[in-house]
Design a protein around this motif. Structure first.
Motif, PDB file in Angstrom:
ATOM      1  N   ARG A  53       3.642   5.729   5.119  1.00 24.94           N
ATOM      2  CA  ARG A  53       2.933   6.984   5.395  1.00 24.94           C
ATOM      3  C   ARG A  53       2.380   7.597   4.110  1.00 24.94           C
ATOM      4  NH1 ARG A  53       7.116   9.737   9.821  1.00 24.94           N
ATOM      5  NH2 ARG A  53       7.355   7.862  11.107  1.00 24.94           N
ATOM      6  N   SER A  54       2.930   7.233   2.977  1.00 24.58           N
ATOM      7  CA  SER A  54       2.399   7.650   1.676  1.00 24.58           C
ATOM      8  C   SER A  54       2.391   6.424   0.773  1.00 24.58           C
ATOM      9  CB  SER A  54       3.261   8.762   1.057  1.00 24.58           C
ATOM     10  OG  SER A  54       2.719   9.187  -0.180  1.00 24.58           O
ATOM     11  N   PRO A  55       1.495   5.476   1.059  1.00 29.99           N
ATOM     12  CA  PRO A  55       1.591   4.162   0.396  1.00 29.99           C
ATOM     13  C   PRO A  55       1.309   4.184  -1.088  1.00 29.99           C
ATOM     14  CG  PRO A  55      -0.439   4.332   1.672  1.00 29.99           C
ATOM     15  CD  PRO A  55       0.375   5.544   2.008  1.00 29.99           C
ATOM     16  N   GLN A  56       0.658   5.224  -1.596  1.00 33.21           N
ATOM     17  CA  GLN A  56       0.398   5.283  -3.028  1.00 33.21           C
ATOM     18  C   GLN A  56       1.624   5.738  -3.814  1.00 33.21           C
ATOM     19  OE1 GLN A  56      -2.193   3.897  -4.029  1.00 33.21           O
ATOM     20  NE2 GLN A  56      -3.235   3.787  -2.069  1.00 33.21           N
ATOM     21  N   LEU A  57       2.482   6.518  -3.163  1.00 29.14           N
ATOM     22  CA  LEU A  57       3.636   7.069  -3.878  1.00 29.14           C
ATOM     23  C   LEU A  57       4.966   6.467  -3.448  1.00 29.14           C
ATOM     24  CD1 LEU A  57       3.218  10.945  -4.366  1.00 29.14           C
ATOM     25  CD2 LEU A  57       3.328   9.168  -6.103  1.00 29.14           C
ATOM     26  N   ALA A  99      -9.408   2.084   2.737  1.00 31.54           N
ATOM     27  CA  ALA A  99      -9.702   1.040   1.757  1.00 31.54           C
ATOM     28  C   ALA A  99      -8.530   0.069   1.626  1.00 31.54           C
ATOM     29  CB  ALA A  99     -10.031   1.672   0.404  1.00 31.54           C
ATOM     30  N   GLY A 100      -7.322   0.615   1.610  1.00 30.10           N
ATOM     31  CA  GLY A 100      -6.149  -0.237   1.495  1.00 30.10           C
ATOM     32  C   GLY A 100      -5.951  -1.118   2.702  1.00 30.10           C
ATOM     33  N   ALA A 130      -6.298  -3.533  13.516  1.00 33.62           N
ATOM     34  CA  ALA A 130      -6.031  -2.425  14.429  1.00 33.62           C
ATOM     35  C   ALA A 130      -5.874  -1.112  13.679  1.00 33.62           C
ATOM     36  CB  ALA A 130      -4.775  -2.715  15.251  1.00 33.62           C
ATOM     37  N   VAL A 131      -5.201  -1.159  12.521  1.00 29.85           N
ATOM     38  CA  VAL A 131      -4.994   0.067  11.735  1.00 29.85           C
ATOM     39  C   VAL A 131      -6.308   0.528  11.120  1.00 29.85           C
ATOM     40  CG1 VAL A 131      -3.773   1.057   9.761  1.00 29.85           C
ATOM     41  CG2 VAL A 131      -2.559  -0.440  11.354  1.00 29.85           C
ATOM     42  N   VAL A 132      -7.162  -0.402  10.710  1.00 34.62           N
ATOM     43  CA  VAL A 132      -8.493  -0.033  10.225  1.00 34.62           C
ATOM     44  C   VAL A 132      -9.245   0.747  11.304  1.00 34.62           C
ATOM     45  CG1 VAL A 132     -10.782  -0.990   9.701  1.00 34.62           C
ATOM     46  CG2 VAL A 132      -8.781  -1.809   8.467  1.00 34.62           C
TER      47      VAL A 132
END
Length: 404
Positions: free
Chosen positions: A88-92, A376-377, A348-350
């Motif tokens: 849910r917060s893939p960058q952190l 983008a990810g 599907a998530v895109v």
């Protein structure tokens, strides 16, 4: 198949959910502001180090690693709901819990295939979060979706190996704490078995002949938290022969062992990204009015939200089944399911993220919401770890075998 969470998973879920609410989500904006003031885009914002210390204090550290000697000792089925929450917060979240790629896969490689000295020198500091690492496989001059195409050469010369080649999109390589590369190249380029030509070797970043040529962007993003992506030149870089991981010719098998867990981890996090998108869609829908009524009253918005919920529930069940199979019959026994989730989940998530962006209008493509970066990810994961078409080809051939 019993997908009920056991007591340990429930305990970790509770701690992780609280950590996300109390520490991670509030830190997203703080990290963004701090990064804007740094002299280098690859420096780590102070809040990230604070979160890492808190995650370690709470025991939310190295949750991905099933080897209890080095990690949390969780099964894939136990880790799945935790990776989803971190997604849910893939960058952190993956970074501050030491559960971020490519370090996760590299630690798994060293755990399974590294010798005692390699684990002492590189695995231990990675487990402690003291250094970062990179996995150098993809090359710009060949179709790297077929790993047998790789042209990087690893040549034995007495007590050393000489590494020569050009790699790109090497995740983590821009991070100042990246100290070690796991490089895949050919030790026997003329060998009769194309899957025994490749080997893997450890190349320290400061080795003479290793040059970080440039940073590579992904849809204009530099993916700072994961250490960015780089084009890297290996120009006759010499390392001790003891840096070889496993045996000569074992690189292809090591890569497959590494990518199986990596693929399911990505899919677990993708489900978390989809959940974040649904939450943002719903909050936006009840707070905005268009053409005389709330967006939440528009029929098309109902369809988007309902379809997203159905899709997420389907994906989650397939990922959980895959995790259960990997735990019970091994990665080979779960091959069909691993490929299925790799094909189904990113696309599907895109689509869900695309609808969420549409609902947010101009805000959806801005930096004020995480949706554009999440998109983008997710879109990149239709290419990473083998493009969808390669998995479709393999999966279809396996299905057809039963009828030929």
């Amino acid at each position: 198949m019993d997908f009920a969470f056991d007591a340990r998973t429930e305990e970790l879920r509770g701690k992780l959910l609280a950590f996300m609410d109390e520490d991670v989500y509030p830190a997203e904006a703080v990290a963004h502001e701090q990064r804007a003031r740094l002299t280098s885009p690859w420096e780590t914002p102070a809040v990230v180090e604070e979160l890492k210390a808190e995650a370690r204090r709470q025991g939310l550290w190295n949750l991905f690693l099933p080897d209890s000697e080095y990690g949390a000792g969780l099964t894939n089925l136990q880790y799945a709901p935790l990776a989803e929450i971190m997604g849910r917060s893939p960058q952190l979240a993956p970074t501050v819990t030491n559960c971020a790629a490519p370090d996760t896969g590299n630690m798994e490689v060293l755990t399974q295939f590294g010798d005692e000295q390699q684990r002492k020198q590189w695995l231990e500091p990675l487990l402690a979060g003291e250094i970062r690492s990179a996995f150098a496989m993809t090359e710009p001059d060949v179709a790297s979706s077929d790993a047998t195409n790789i042209t990087t050469h690893i040549e034995r010369d007495g007590d050393e190996y000489v590494v020569t080649g050009r790699k790109w999109y090497i995740s983590g390589a821009m991070h100042p704490d990246c100290k070690i590369f796991i490089v895949m190249g050919k030790t026997d380029p003329e060998g009769s078995d194309i899957r025994r030509q490749q080997s893997m070797i450890l190349v320290p970043r400061d080795t003479p002949g290793v040059t970080i040529e440039r940073a590579m962007q992904v849809f204009g993003y530099e993916d700072h938290y994961h250490g960015g992506h780089a084009e890297v030149i290996f120009d006759h870089a010499r390392v001790p022969a003891s840096n070889l991981i496993g045996e000569e010719g074992g690189g292809f098998a090591i890569a497959q062992a590494r990518l199986g867990p990596g693929r399911i981890h990505h899919c677990m996090r993708l489900i978390g990204m989809a959940e974040r998108a649904i939450e943002l869609m719903c909050r936006r829908a009840v707070s905005r009015t268009a053409f005389g009524k709330a967006l939440a009253q528009q029929g098309v918005v109902h369809n988007w939200i309902a379809d997203a919920r159905v899709t997420v529930e389907q994906l989650r069940l397939l990922v959980l089944k895959t995790a259960w199979l990997m735990d019970t019959v091994g990665n080979r026994g779960a091959h069909t399911e691993i490929q299925s989730i790799k094909i189904a989940t990113p696309r599907a998530v895109v689509d869900i993220l695309d609808r969420a962006i549409q609902l947010h209008g101009a805000g959806g493509v801005s930096q004020d919401f995480p949706l554009a970066e999440l998109y983008a990810g997710a879109r990149t994961l239709m290419i990473a770890d083998g493009p969808d078409e390669v998995h479709q080809r393999s999966l279809a051939r396996r299905e057809l075998k039963r009828y030929v």
